[in-house]
Design a protein around this motif. Structure first.
Motif, PDB file in Angstrom:
ATOM      1  N   LYS A 114      11.142  30.587 -16.481  1.00 29.10           N
ATOM      2  CA  LYS A 114      10.050  31.573 -16.388  1.00 29.10           C
ATOM      3  C   LYS A 114      10.178  32.351 -15.082  1.00 29.10           C
ATOM      4  CE  LYS A 114       6.579  29.095 -19.083  1.00 29.10           C
ATOM      5  NZ  LYS A 114       5.325  28.319 -19.005  1.00 29.10           N
ATOM      6  N   GLY A 116       8.869  34.768 -12.018  1.00 30.53           N
ATOM      7  CA  GLY A 116       7.656  34.974 -11.247  1.00 30.53           C
ATOM      8  C   GLY A 116       7.593  36.400 -10.727  1.00 30.53           C
ATOM      9  N   LYS A 142       9.224  31.364 -11.521  1.00 33.11           N
ATOM     10  CA  LYS A 142       7.790  31.074 -11.434  1.00 33.11           C
ATOM     11  C   LYS A 142       7.520  29.871 -10.505  1.00 33.11           C
ATOM     12  CE  LYS A 142       3.500  31.833 -12.533  1.00 33.11           C
ATOM     13  NZ  LYS A 142       2.855  33.001 -11.927  1.00 33.11           N
TER      14      LYS A 142
END
Length: 836
Positions: A114, A116, A142
């Motif tokens: 993921k 960020g 992330k």
């Protein structure tokens, strides 16, 4: 001897199966047969020829039998396992080879991590953001974003993420930001701790390259730092210091100039925190406590760890502070994963074959074994197959290990046979494949993280072994992925506490109002005159305790034995294991070569002198031992099912009285016995559990020798509970010893480390599950031997040469326990024989 196929004249292969049968096959024309076991292969071949002449052998003669016996899977089952996946050609050949039972196959895919925020959107100093863009980092993952924010706010943080996922950047960037904002020149602001000098030296350039671009100074301080470099650090302290806990321990209690640098520390970063388990972790818990004690400022703690089941609980115990956890994910990519059970050969033969398949296609391969001996034996057999491989393990000299790392990185060697020393993040360059013996799944993932870091397809092969837990995973592969490792420390280890309280007094005098939680230990040291009162403060009696503290190792309690070849030190081994591996005439493995111990000095001087032996010498040795346990203190008791089990302090008296010569290539650890002229003795205090096993009455009633059947049942139960509970307790069986008393039925399972390391405590807490699994291991093992086999009752650590074992008797004992039969703890009987 070479046997020829009666059909096509090619070479015939004769292999012993895991369930004590003989498989005869021709790889060229495909004929095969399954025969009853015989040690005489000439007789086996003659029976095979007779059956061939009678028309009883065909090309597909026994495939169904092999499937029914659980020796291999048929093609349809393999196709079902593969499903819609598309294995690489190497993996496909392994899946269809019919040499092993394929327990599991899957492609491990890491999704895209993921993302960020942008580098510009998190409030970093302009210099930091600019440098990140220069090295092509425009966005954070992330988890990196979360870590940077929380560390910047001053939180104590655990970053849990796989190898090569960007953990270092997640803690390095906010620490550099803090230094830019608040640090003063001339003070050490942050200390980065690594578990080994090698890993610290490996990570140092990465940290230095980043920090110095921002105007932040970084230095490494360890045992290899030169005097000139030390003076420079003392005269001009860096903002960031890279070191290890051994250095901090030594300099704190010696009150050196270096220790005064530590008083300004504001942030302590501990990488690879999962390593600090057992005795090492218990000592580190106290070193952190001592650092807090001498630092006037509150310290912020950051831990980086591989995936653990209990990372938050473990780190909070290690640092003794509340912490928050941030989870990261690994790199994007895919890895072919196969779990194989060696049903037609040994685990080592399987691992060598897998290594050969990968290296023949120029895939660089790391092969992980769980012991020094196995890593050495594997390299030895691999070299015979013309595999370019070298050994990397603890106990070898540091310069040798570094040269192996460099050769692998430079492509001078294709494979490394290693122990968990290379699980850590040392950069050995590009790795394509990882082959591993049985370990907890989270550590396997850590090892697999080594493979295909650059995005190419990776290979990960888990080779199950000839042991009880492997037998269990063969039949229950899904359970393997549930059995996460449990890390453990024991701050109340009495020996660790005693030494560390002395160290605290050396760091800084103890005032009367502090360390009340250690008051009993302080009083003991005052009585022994190790500590003394001076001006209302407690100070060390250095004349008395100096030598004691100098001999103390934070990585394990107990002295070690130095190993010499031609008067030059080539390694060392810690006591008491040194007694088993370095007694006179023992065969000792070192860097892929076998040596004989020609002289062993113990207990006065603690050294072993070794000499070379011929390459064709057919044996290695296994010590024969006897142990006697005495319960010193019962800490607590409880019931597991209806069996009373106690967690207690134990005094163990250990004796090495002989050894067995074991033929190379034979994994069944039974051999010809040789007695030592003078037994070697060692006493130590530890922690462990004890329970009273129910009597196997049915087996006793039908036995010719009732005493043997009963004692052998207890001994087999002790073996299978330790080996079979391995993954339930997080792979701690390596750290456990066991003793069964043949008449009373008392079974002791104890920490192998002096004073205790928390391993037996982990078993105590999960004992019901261990007993249940142990019963299933014996019940599901197809062997028909009275004593069992390596996959149920045998243990490679057995001090009795795997004698006095009774499979059915053990199954009855474990069935009675699981059915709820009541037992209470009793005192040992007179004449009880200990079996280990």
């Amino acid at each position: 001897m070479k046997f020829s196929c009666p059909k096509c004249k090619s070479k015939i292969e004769i292999q012993k199966t895991f369930n004590k049968k003989i498989h005869v096959s021709c790889n060229n024309c495909g004929i095969e047969d399954l025969l009853e076991f015989s040690k005489n292969y000439d007789e086996v071949f003659l029976e095979f020829l007779s059956r061939f002449d009678s028309g009883l052998v065909s090309e597909k003669g026994v495939s169904e039998n092999l499937k029914d016996e659980g020796i291999i899977r048929d093609e349809n089952e393999i196709k079902k396992l593969i499903g819609k996946n598309k294995p690489d050609i190497i993996t496909e050949n392994i899946l269809y080879s019919k040499k092993d039972y394929i327990s599991e196959y899957k492609i491990l895919k890491n999704p895209e991590p993921k993302m960020g925020c942008k580098v510009d959107d998190i409030g970093l100093e302009e210099e930091i953001a600019k440098h990140l863009k220069e090295i092509h980092i425009t966005h954070f993952y992330k988890f990196q974003e979360e870590a940077i924010r929380e560390i910047s706010f001053g939180e104590n943080v655990i970053i849990e993420a796989p190898t090569a996922s960007g953990k270092t950047e997640a803690f390095l960037i906010p620490v550099i930001q803090k230094i830019k904002n608040t640090a003063e020149d001339g003070n050490v602001f942050a200390v980065f701790i690594y578990p080994t000098k090698a890993l610290a030296r490996d990570q140092y350039p990465k940290i230095q390259n980043f920090a110095e671009k921002i105007g932040i100074s970084v230095k490494v301080f360890d045992g290899d730092t030169t005097q000139t470099e030390r003076r420079e650090i003392l005269d001009n302290p860096p903002h960031i210091l890279v070191t290890n806990f051994d250095v901090i321990h030594y300099h704190l209690w010696h009150q050196t100039k270096f220790s005064s640098l530590l008083r300004s520390v504001r942030v302590l970063i501990v990488d690879e925190a999962h390593v600090y388990s057992g005795i090492f972790g218990s000592n580190v818990h106290y070193i952190i406590k001592r650092l807090k004690r001498v630092c006037p400022n509150e310290i912020q703690f950051i831990a980086a760890s591989a995936t653990l089941d209990d990372a938050k609980e473990f780190c909070e115990k290690l640092f003794d502070v509340k912490m928050m956890i941030i989870h990261g994910s690994g790199k994007k990519g895919q890895t072919d994963f196969v779990m194989l059970f060696p049903s037609l050969r040994t685990q080592r033969a399987l691992m060598v074959d897998l290594t050969k398949r990968l290296t023949e296609k120029n895939h660089k391969t790391m092969v992980f074994s769980n012991s020094h001996l196995n890593s050495e034996l594997l390299a030895m057999q691999a070299k015979k197959q013309k595999i370019n491989i070298k050994v990397h393990r603890a106990g070898l000299m540091a310069n040798y290990r570094k040269s192996v790392e460099k050769q692998f990185k430079d492509d001078s060697i294709q494979a490394i046979s290693c122990t968990p020393t290379l699980e850590l993040g040392i950069d050995v360059g590009n790795v394509d494949g990882v082959i591993s013996s049985t370990i907890p799944v989270n550590r396997l993932i850590q090892r697999i993280g080594r493979a295909a870091r650059k995005g190419q397809r990776g290979y990960a092969y888990l080779a199950l072994g000839n042991d009880p837990i492997s037998q269990y995973y063969k039949n229950h592969p899904d359970d393997y992925f549930e059995d996460i490792e449990r890390t453990y420390i024991d701050p109340k280890n009495p020996f660790v506490e005693e030494f560390q309280v002395l160290s605290m007094a050396c760091d800084k005098p103890i005032s009367k109002h502090e360390l009340k939680e250690h008051q009993d230990v302080i009083n003991y040291h005052l009585e022994q005159e190790n500590l003394k009162m001076y001006n209302n403060r407690i100070i060390p009696n250095l004349d008395k305790i100096n030598a004691m503290l100098n001999d103390f190792s934070i990585r394990g309690i107990g002295n070690s034995v130095d190993i010499f070849l031609n008067e030059r030190k080539v390694g060392d081994r810690v006591l008491p294991i040194a007694l088993e591996e370095l007694h006179k005439d023992a065969i000792y493995f070192l860097a892929g070569t076998r040596y004989r111990v020609k002289e062993f000095s113990y207990p006065k001087k603690n050294f072993a002198k070794i000499e070379r032996i011929p390459k064709d010498y057919p044996y290695y040795t296994k010590a024969l031992t006897e142990e006697w346990p005495t319960i010193e203190t019962v800490y607590e008791k409880r019931k597991a099912f209806e069996v009373e089990v106690a967690f207690c302090k134990l005094h163990i008296k250990k004796q090495v009285y002989g050894y067995a010569n074991i033929e190379l290539g034979q994994e069944v650890t039974q051999g010809d016995r040789v007695m030592l002229e003078e037994p070697l003795e060692y006493d130590f205090i530890t922690k462990g559990i004890v329970f009273h096993a129910p009597r196997p009455l049915k087996e006793i009633q039908s036995a010719e020798d009732e005493g043997y059947t009963e004692a052998s049942g207890y001994h087999a139960t002790e073996h299978v509970v330790i080996e079979g509970s391995n993954m339930i307790t997080g792979g701690v069986s390596q750290d456990l010893g066991g003793i069964s008393l043949g008449t009373s039925g008392l079974i002791f399972i104890y920490d192998g480390a002096i004073g205790g390391n928390g391993a037996s405590r982990a078993l105590y807490e999960r004992f019901e599950k261990a007993l249940e699994r142990s019963m299933r291991i014996i019940k599901e093992c197809p062997c028909k031997n009275e004593s069992g086999c390596p996959r149920c009752t045998f243990s490679y650590r057995c001090g009795n040469n795997n004698e006095f074992l009774h499979k059915k008797s053990s199954l009855e004992i474990l069935s009675r326990i699981n059915s709820g039969e009541k037992t209470k703890l009793v005192d040992p009987s007179e004449g009880d024989r200990p079996l280990v």
